[in-house]
Design a protein around this motif. Structure first.
Motif, PDB file in Angstrom:
ATOM      1  N   ARG A  32      -6.038   2.809  -1.266  1.00  0.00           N
ATOM      2  CA  ARG A  32      -5.967   2.160   0.090  1.00  0.00           C
ATOM      3  C   ARG A  32      -7.297   1.834   0.801  1.00  0.00           C
ATOM      4  O   ARG A  32      -7.131   0.940   1.561  1.00  0.00           O
ATOM      5  N   SER A  33      -8.251   2.505   0.682  1.00  0.00           N
ATOM      6  CA  SER A  33      -9.358   2.221   1.143  1.00  0.00           C
ATOM      7  C   SER A  33     -10.065   0.796   0.701  1.00  0.00           C
ATOM      8  O   SER A  33     -11.166   0.377   1.159  1.00  0.00           O
ATOM      9  N   ALA A  38      -8.310  -1.603   0.409  1.00  0.00           N
ATOM     10  CA  ALA A  38      -7.175  -2.641   1.013  1.00  0.00           C
ATOM     11  C   ALA A  38      -7.923  -3.488   2.160  1.00  0.00           C
ATOM     12  O   ALA A  38      -8.858  -3.148   3.019  1.00  0.00           O
ATOM     13  N   ASP A  92       2.080  -3.179   6.817  1.00  0.00           N
ATOM     14  CA  ASP A  92       2.078  -1.627   6.786  1.00  0.00           C
ATOM     15  C   ASP A  92       3.180  -1.221   7.608  1.00  0.00           C
ATOM     16  O   ASP A  92       3.755  -0.016   7.360  1.00  0.00           O
ATOM     17  N   ARG A 139      -2.626  -5.224   5.207  1.00  0.00           N
ATOM     18  CA  ARG A 139      -2.612  -4.275   6.136  1.00  0.00           C
ATOM     19  C   ARG A 139      -1.513  -4.626   7.124  1.00  0.00           C
ATOM     20  O   ARG A 139      -0.986  -3.598   7.788  1.00  0.00           O
ATOM     21  N   ASP A 143      -5.018   7.597  -1.320  1.00  0.00           N
ATOM     22  CA  ASP A 143      -6.121   7.209  -0.407  1.00  0.00           C
ATOM     23  C   ASP A 143      -7.167   6.498  -0.958  1.00  0.00           C
ATOM     24  O   ASP A 143      -7.672   5.657  -0.073  1.00  0.00           O
ATOM     25  N   LEU A 147       0.806  -1.178  -0.063  1.00  0.00           N
ATOM     26  CA  LEU A 147      -0.022   0.049   0.031  1.00  0.00           C
ATOM     27  C   LEU A 147       0.934   1.160   0.088  1.00  0.00           C
ATOM     28  O   LEU A 147       0.248   2.404   0.080  1.00  0.00           O
TER      29      LEU A 147
END
Length: 405
Positions: free
Chosen positions: A114-115, A117, A125, A122, A111, A106
């Motif tokens: 990413r939303s 994912a 990260d 995650r 943004d 990511l």
């Protein structure tokens, strides 16, 4: 002796185009469909001895929590793209491909992307840049080793990222390497990180998106250093394909194009991402530069892209061309292009993989594949923007390859 197979590693593996390609590959392998839409199946390319469809294995990176089977079923129900009987016939192959898909990254995707994912991606990260690059590279290398693949072609089919930062466009390879080793945040977007991983794994790379990918000076250097083939960017499937065919007609007939307006609507995941103005700006630039290059002057242009959820994977492009003829008489041409985004794009991806593998097998394993320019809106190092001339370059390449065989 059985020939080694070829891997297709897809970035955005469970997206619409990738899923359609996976369904299509299985259908072709089983003889369940014809070859319409596949350039590599044109009689002209029979002399190339291209890989058969049953010689390819699919894997990839993905940021969402789904599967080929679920994505194909959704497409069938939402857009009517696949017949249920076909999905049943290819399900086992799709399940096998699903086992080869790994979480992507990511980093610098923006943004909106990413939303989308899921939980699987995650959890990475907290990785450092080097850890991410190592993980992505190892995923591809392990895929090649597990399936005993002669070569792997990495294809970026992920959603369009925001435009690349200006600072990245001037980085040398040495500067990029230094930055990746020491910086906390990446100087380049995810598409370029995936490309670096592909090159580190010794794979060819194709970028079918408007995202930066390998279209940066540092990556062109890296491709030479690693001795890998690459090409990009942004697949040419619909409205822009029409522009690259029609604009030369106006130029050759000396008809002055005063304005060219294109309005595009579609409702798939890519359309949802492009509903973000930042992501959309990257796509609009890719679609809009062609006319000036072909005509030799810049008419007034407008390109709009709108997300209409009810459209699903179907897209409509309406273009209005206002031009001036003899005695300064003003006239107009309008056209409407309707099709399913993934059905138009997926076969072209498969074509490019076959042509790339053939170039690799030929022994030319480094540099930008300009003979693939006809597949792209913004082809790297293209010598002409006109579709017909670009296609002639593909045929000329085929002639050269067959003569060497």
């Amino acid at each position: 002796m059985t020939q080694q197979r070829i891997g297709i590693w897809i970035i955005g593996a469970w997206g619409g185009v990738a899923t359609t390609a996976a369904v299509g590959l299985s259908a072709l392998k089983q003889g369940l469909t014809g070859t319409s839409g596949l350039v590599s199946e044109n009689p002209y390319f029979e002399k190339l001895n291209l890989k058969n469809w049953d010689q390819f294995v699919v894997g990839g990176h993905e940021i969402r929590d789904t599967s080929f089977v679920e994505a194909a079923r959704y497409f069938s129900e939402n857009s009517g793209v696949f017949h249920p009987a076909l999905l049943q016939a290819v399900e086992e192959d799709l399940k096998a491909y699903d086992q080869n898909v790994k979480p992507g990254t990511l980093i610098h995707v923006g943004d909106t992307i990413r939303s989308l994912a899921g939980d699987a991606v995650r959890k990475f990260d907290t990785e450092s840049l080097q850890e991410t690059l190592t993980r992505l590279t190892n995923d591809i290398s392990e895929f090649q080793k597990q399936h005993d693949l002669a070569h792997v072609v990495v294809v970026n089919l992920a959603s369009t990222e925001p435009p690349v930062e200006e600072s990245a466009k001037s980085l040398s390879l040495a500067e990029l390497k230094e930055s990746l080793a020491s910086a906390v945040t990446s100087p380049v977007p995810a598409s370029t990180l995936y490309a670096i991983a592909a090159m580190n794994a010794g794979c060819s790379h194709l970028n079918f998106t408007p995202s930066a990918g390998t279209d940066l000076p540092a990556l062109i250097e890296l491709a030479e250093e690693k001795q890998v083939l690459h090409a990009g960017r942004d697949g040419k499937t619909g409205e822009t394909l029409m522009k690259s065919v029609l604009a030369p007609m106006f130029a050759h007939r000396n008809l002055n194009v005063m304005s060219w307006v294109g309005h595009n609507i579609f409702g798939n995941l890519d359309g949802k991402v492009l509903d973000d103005p930042v992501n959309k700006s990257n796509k609009v630039v890719s679609k809009d530069h062609l006319l000036t290059e072909i005509l030799g002057y810049k008419p007034q242009t407008l390109v709009s892209i709108e997300y209409i959820e009810s459209m699903g994977d179907w897209k409509t492009a309406w273009d209005h061309i206002h031009f001036k003829g003899f005695l300064d008489t003003k006239m107009a041409l309008q056209f409407t292009w309707q099709g399913t985004d993934s059905i138009l794009a997926a076969p072209l991806m498969l074509d490019m993989v076959r042509f790339t593998e053939r170039e690799w097998r030929r022994g030319n394993k480094s540099g930008i594949m300009t003979h693939l320019s006809s597949f792209y809106k913004s082809p790297m190092q293209a010598t002409t923007p006109e579709f017909e001339r670009q296609y002639q370059q593909l045929e000329q390449w085929a002639d050269t390859v067959s003569e060497e065989s």
